[in-house]
Design a protein around this motif. Structure first.
Motif, short mmCIF file in Angstrom:
data_model
loop_
_atom_site.label_atom_id
_atom_site.label_comp_id
_atom_site.label_asym_id
_atom_site.label_seq_id
_atom_site.Cartn_x
_atom_site.Cartn_y
_atom_site.Cartn_z
N ASN A 1 -0.58 -19.54 -11.08
CA ASN A 1 0.54 -18.83 -10.46
C ASN A 1 1.27 -18.02 -11.53
O ASN A 1 1.99 -18.58 -12.35
N LYS A 2 1.12 -16.73 -11.50
CA LYS A 2 1.80 -15.86 -12.45
C LYS A 2 2.85 -14.99 -11.77
O LYS A 2 3.27 -13.98 -12.29
N ASP A 3 3.25 -15.39 -10.57
CA ASP A 3 4.25 -14.65 -9.82
C ASP A 3 5.64 -15.14 -10.23
O ASP A 3 6.07 -16.23 -9.85
N TYR A 4 6.33 -14.34 -11.03
CA TYR A 4 7.64 -14.71 -11.53
C TYR A 4 8.78 -14.11 -10.70
O TYR A 4 9.93 -14.12 -11.12
N SER A 5 8.45 -13.59 -9.52
CA SER A 5 9.51 -13.14 -8.62
C SER A 5 10.24 -14.39 -8.11
O SER A 5 9.77 -15.51 -8.26
N LYS A 6 11.38 -14.17 -7.48
CA LYS A 6 12.13 -15.30 -6.93
C LYS A 6 11.26 -16.06 -5.93
O LYS A 6 11.18 -17.28 -5.97
N VAL B 1 12.11 -25.18 -14.67
CA VAL B 1 13.35 -24.41 -14.75
C VAL B 1 14.26 -24.66 -13.55
O VAL B 1 15.46 -24.81 -13.70
N TYR B 2 13.74 -24.72 -12.33
CA TYR B 2 14.51 -24.91 -11.09
C TYR B 2 15.77 -24.03 -11.06
O TYR B 2 16.89 -24.53 -10.95
N PRO B 3 15.59 -22.71 -11.13
CA PRO B 3 16.76 -21.84 -11.23
C PRO B 3 17.51 -21.59 -9.92
O PRO B 3 18.62 -21.08 -9.95
N TYR B 4 16.91 -22.00 -8.79
CA TYR B 4 17.51 -21.64 -7.51
C TYR B 4 17.93 -22.87 -6.72
O TYR B 4 17.18 -23.83 -6.58
N LYS B 5 19.14 -22.80 -6.19
CA LYS B 5 19.67 -23.90 -5.38
C LYS B 5 18.75 -24.20 -4.20
O LYS B 5 18.54 -25.35 -3.86
N VAL C 1 15.44 -16.79 -16.86
CA VAL C 1 15.57 -16.32 -15.48
C VAL C 1 16.93 -15.67 -15.36
O VAL C 1 17.96 -16.33 -15.52
N LYS C 2 16.93 -14.37 -15.10
CA LYS C 2 18.18 -13.60 -15.08
C LYS C 2 19.10 -13.99 -13.93
O LYS C 2 20.31 -13.94 -14.06
N ASP C 3 18.51 -14.39 -12.79
CA ASP C 3 19.33 -14.73 -11.63
C ASP C 3 19.43 -16.25 -11.43
O ASP C 3 19.52 -16.73 -10.31
N PHE C 4 19.43 -17.00 -12.54
CA PHE C 4 19.56 -18.46 -12.51
C PHE C 4 20.86 -18.84 -11.82
O PHE C 4 21.93 -18.36 -12.19
N GLU C 5 20.77 -19.67 -10.81
CA GLU C 5 21.96 -20.12 -10.08
C GLU C 5 22.45 -21.42 -10.71
O GLU C 5 21.80 -22.46 -10.61
N GLN C 6 23.59 -21.34 -11.37
CA GLN C 6 24.16 -22.50 -12.05
C GLN C 6 24.37 -23.64 -11.06
O GLN C 6 24.84 -23.40 -9.95
N PRO C 7 24.03 -24.86 -11.45
CA PRO C 7 24.22 -25.98 -10.53
C PRO C 7 25.70 -26.30 -10.36
O PRO C 7 26.43 -26.47 -11.33
N ILE C 8 26.11 -26.34 -9.12
CA ILE C 8 27.49 -26.74 -8.82
C ILE C 8 27.50 -28.02 -7.99
O ILE C 8 28.55 -28.49 -7.59
#
Length: 144
Positions: free
Chosen positions: A37-42, A71-75, A106-113
């Motif tokens: 898997n080389k798809d680095y899109s969201k 990485v788990y950048p997305y909520k 990851v530029k659009d990393f969503e910070q964990p809240i």
């Protein structure tokens, strides 16, 4: 238990995961190689993370302790794993300064809240201190 070590590249995820050899580890870099898997899109990242979550949940359901090192950048992807399994401990790793892989962040990393996330700054505490804090956070000694 599923322990998730997540954060930007080079924050210490793989290094810390290696401290728990009695647990089954799923590493993001190795998973990408396995499934090519080389798809680095969201969307590609979420697909890869959900695949890791499915594997972790399956192994955990069969009695294994799991350490996920991704990485788990997305909520959205974090919520997916939480919906699969209610025994997940989230450990968010950050660091100060440069370690050489900032171009891969990851530029659009969503910070964990989320309320139930342990935050560790790996530039300020040692590997052993991180392990101790993780064990305190999950409420059990993790066999090493």
């Amino acid at each position: 238990m599923i322990i998730v070590l997540f954060g930007q590249p080079h924050s210490g995820k793989t290094t810390l995961a290696k401290q728990f050899p009695s647990s089954r580890t799923i590493d993001g870099d190795e998973l990408r190689e396995l499934f090519a898997n080389k798809d680095y899109s969201k969307e590609g990242r979420i697909r890869n993370l959900n695949r890791a979550s499915d594997i972790a949940h399956y192994l955990h359901r069969h009695g294994n302790n799991i350490v996920l090192s991704l990485v788990y950048p997305y909520k959205e992807a974090r919520d997916y794993l939480n919906d699969l399994d209610n025994n997940v401990a989230w450990i968010y790793l950050t660091y100060e300064g440069e370690r050489g892989r900032e171009a891969f962040h990851v530029k659009d990393f969503e910070q964990p809240i989320e309320e139930k996330v342990l935050h560790l700054d790996t530039s300020k505490i040692s590997i052993e201190e991180c392990v101790t804090k993780i064990e305190e956070y999950v409420g059990e000694k993790i066999t090493r």
